[in-house]
Design an enzyme around this catalytic site. Structure first.
Site, PDB file in Angstrom:
ATOM      1  N   LYS A   1     -24.457   6.876 106.246  1.00  0.00           N
ATOM      2  CA  LYS A   1     -23.693   6.667 105.188  1.00  0.00           C
ATOM      3  C   LYS A   1     -22.151   7.170 105.754  1.00  0.00           C
ATOM      4  O   LYS A   1     -21.308   7.129 105.247  1.00  0.00           O
ATOM      5  CB  LYS A   1     -23.581   7.148 103.598  1.00  0.00           C
ATOM      6  CG  LYS A   1     -24.771   8.874 103.846  1.00  0.00           C
ATOM      7  CD  LYS A   1     -24.498   8.207 102.027  1.00  0.00           C
ATOM      8  CE  LYS A   1     -25.160   9.835 101.798  1.00  0.00           C
ATOM      9  NZ  LYS A   1     -25.658   9.688 100.230  1.00  0.00           N
ATOM     10  N   ASP A   2     -22.690   8.783 106.698  1.00  0.00           N
ATOM     11  CA  ASP A   2     -21.711   9.092 107.345  1.00  0.00           C
ATOM     12  C   ASP A   2     -20.766   8.761 108.678  1.00  0.00           C
ATOM     13  O   ASP A   2     -20.000   9.574 109.176  1.00  0.00           O
ATOM     14  CB  ASP A   2     -22.715  11.118 108.030  1.00  0.00           C
ATOM     15  CG  ASP A   2     -22.519  11.378 106.419  1.00  0.00           C
ATOM     16  OD1 ASP A   2     -22.352  11.045 105.708  1.00  0.00           O
ATOM     17  OD2 ASP A   2     -23.211  12.405 106.536  1.00  0.00           O
TER      18      ASP A   2
ATOM     19  N   ARG B   1     -17.235   7.192  95.017  1.00  0.00           N
ATOM     20  CA  ARG B   1     -17.879   5.703  95.021  1.00  0.00           C
ATOM     21  C   ARG B   1     -19.017   6.357  93.092  1.00  0.00           C
ATOM     22  O   ARG B   1     -18.998   5.309  92.668  1.00  0.00           O
ATOM     23  CB  ARG B   1     -19.364   5.225  95.407  1.00  0.00           C
ATOM     24  CG  ARG B   1     -20.448   4.772  95.010  1.00  0.00           C
ATOM     25  CD  ARG B   1     -21.150   4.497  96.314  1.00  0.00           C
ATOM     26  NE  ARG B   1     -22.035   5.700  96.644  1.00  0.00           N
ATOM     27  CZ  ARG B   1     -23.155   6.284  95.884  1.00  0.00           C
ATOM     28  NH1 ARG B   1     -23.768   5.129  94.780  1.00  0.00           N
ATOM     29  NH2 ARG B   1     -23.710   7.167  96.117  1.00  0.00           N
TER      30      ARG B   1
ATOM     31  N   ARG C   1     -19.630  19.840  95.334  1.00  0.00           N
ATOM     32  CA  ARG C   1     -19.552  19.790  96.732  1.00  0.00           C
ATOM     33  C   ARG C   1     -21.296  21.164  97.288  1.00  0.00           C
ATOM     34  O   ARG C   1     -21.225  21.414  96.765  1.00  0.00           O
ATOM     35  CB  ARG C   1     -18.510  20.004  98.505  1.00  0.00           C
ATOM     36  CG  ARG C   1     -18.215  18.540  98.376  1.00  0.00           C
ATOM     37  CD  ARG C   1     -16.793  18.240  99.612  1.00  0.00           C
ATOM     38  NE  ARG C   1     -17.461  18.748 100.837  1.00  0.00           N
ATOM     39  CZ  ARG C   1     -16.365  19.069 101.506  1.00  0.00           C
ATOM     40  NH1 ARG C   1     -15.490  20.170 101.962  1.00  0.00           N
ATOM     41  NH2 ARG C   1     -17.804  19.174 102.530  1.00  0.00           N
TER      42      ARG C   1
ATOM     43  N   CYS D   1     -12.805   7.549 102.493  1.00  0.00           N
ATOM     44  CA  CYS D   1     -12.833   8.554 101.298  1.00  0.00           C
ATOM     45  C   CYS D   1     -12.139   8.413 100.688  1.00  0.00           C
ATOM     46  O   CYS D   1     -12.711   8.702  99.331  1.00  0.00           O
ATOM     47  CB  CYS D   1     -12.908  10.355 101.401  1.00  0.00           C
ATOM     48  SG  CYS D   1     -13.922  10.239 103.412  1.00  0.00           S
TER      49      CYS D   1
END
Length: 369
Positions: A144-145, A192, A210, A303
């Site tokens: 996913k990165d 998301r 984060r 992003c």
């Protein structure tokens, strides 16, 4: 040549790895008390460990694996190493596989939302550079990165078997998002997740949150937020599922593109490494990831755009794909689905077609966040 190359790339490497799950070396459990919704005290368990990869001093490593230094990234690198050792006898020898930690842009900048840092490949760029420069032989990524494009000179022929794609809900005061009191703060760095939370629960507030898994659990325990969401796949790979309050259904929270999948890349002209990692490939996962990434590529997502998608084999053997785009504030959510044969060409076509549909339905300016 190799010595000078590694010296030039030295700023990207850690001198020692950070905390790892207990099965990687010496470990300790850090328990943080929390107050449950029933008034009882419970604990979030943050596992910590220290392990130093000790390559043999008497022989050159046959494979150098490049990875980020987070506990989860290292868990994935060690999983890759163990699978390589099990599949190839020459790699089972002491020192045959070395793990090299590389610090990426996304690891260095932790005080800003990912969307504000800008650019693609925030967690892969430096690893790709090390791969192309010859400092490492293969690169292990969370899929996913990985941007929808690969740098020239690299290929990604392998996905390991996919872990559970769902998101986990973690909170000391509620058992689900629906139970959180109005005004509760949910910590998440993912647009998301933010958009889907606000779409269904507009009375909640979502703030940037984060850090690695251990850091986020520590912040939760310290009361910065009342709840957070984490990928269940990561918690499983870190053996930290005891922290899970509940698991969100796919209807409540559609996962990120390629969530739960590990990808392994090498140089496109390195047939030996390509052969090694291709032997580990799980074709069902590779095809599902290709479908989801075709959807993402068609949307040209960044992003700043909340995008979710999940492809899987249904009980009849067909591919079922679900895709979603949303506004960051959750006021608009557009969903679609496709079903078709479980093969590369059809699945990539389904992903692209689903993306084109949502672009058409979204209208001009929807993706200009």
């Amino acid at each position: 040549m190799e010595t000078s190359l590694r010296s030039a790339l030295q700023p990207f490497f850690h001198s020692s790895p950070p905390f790892l799950p207990s099965h990687f070396g010496f470990s300790q459990n850090l328990r943080y008390p929390l107050l449950s919704s029933h008034g009882k005290r419970q604990s979030v368990v943050i596992k910590a460990a220290v392990a130093v990869e000790q390559p043999s001093q008497t022989k050159v490593s046959l494979i150098r694996i490049g990875t980020r230094g987070s506990p989860l990234a290292l868990a994935q690198a060690y999983e890759t190493r163990d699978k390589l050792k099990a599949a190839h006898a020459e790699l089972a020898e002491e020192g045959a596989v070395e793990i090299i930690i590389i610090k990426t842009t996304g690891d260095k900048i932790l005080n800003q939302p990912l969307a504000d840092i800008g650019g693609k490949g925030l967690f892969t760029k430096e690893i790709d550079e090390a791969l192309l420069g010859g400092a490492i032989d293969i690169a292990v990524h969370s899929m996913k990165d990985v941007p929808t494009y690969l740098p020239d000179g690299t290929i990604l022929p392998c996905n390991l078997p996919r872990e559970d794609v769902r998101d986990a809900f973690i909170s000391p005061i509620a058992t689900s998002l629906a139970e959180l009191p109005a005004g509760s703060i949910v910590g998440s760095a993912s647009l998301r997740r933010q958009s889907q939370i606000l779409y269904r629960y507009p009375s909640l507030k979502v703030v940037n949150f984060r850090g690695n898994v251990q850091t986020r659990l520590k912040k939760l325990n310290e009361g910065e937020v009342q709840a957070t969401l984490l990928a269940l796949a990561g918690l499983k790979r870190l053996s930290m599922t005891e922290n899970v309050t509940s698991i969100l259904s796919l209807d409540e929270m559609l996962p990120a593109i390629a969530q739960g999948a590990i990808g392994i890349a090498c140089r496109s002209n390195d047939e030996k490494m390509a052969g090694y990692i291709a032997s580990l490939n799980d074709e069902e996962t590779r095809l599902a990831v290709a479908c989801e990434r075709a959807f993402l590529e068609t949307l040209d997502g960044s992003c700043r755009t909340p995008i979710a998608g999940y492809a899987f084999r249904d009980k009849d053997g067909y591919c079922l794909f679900r895709g979603l785009v949303a506004s960051p504030d959750g006021t608009r959510v557009l969903e679609t689905s496709r079903r078709g044969p479980y093969n590369f060409e059809d699945m990539v076509s389904m992903g692209k077609d689903a993306g084109k549909e949502l672009i058409s339905r979204a209208g001009p300016g929807f993706f200009d966040w």
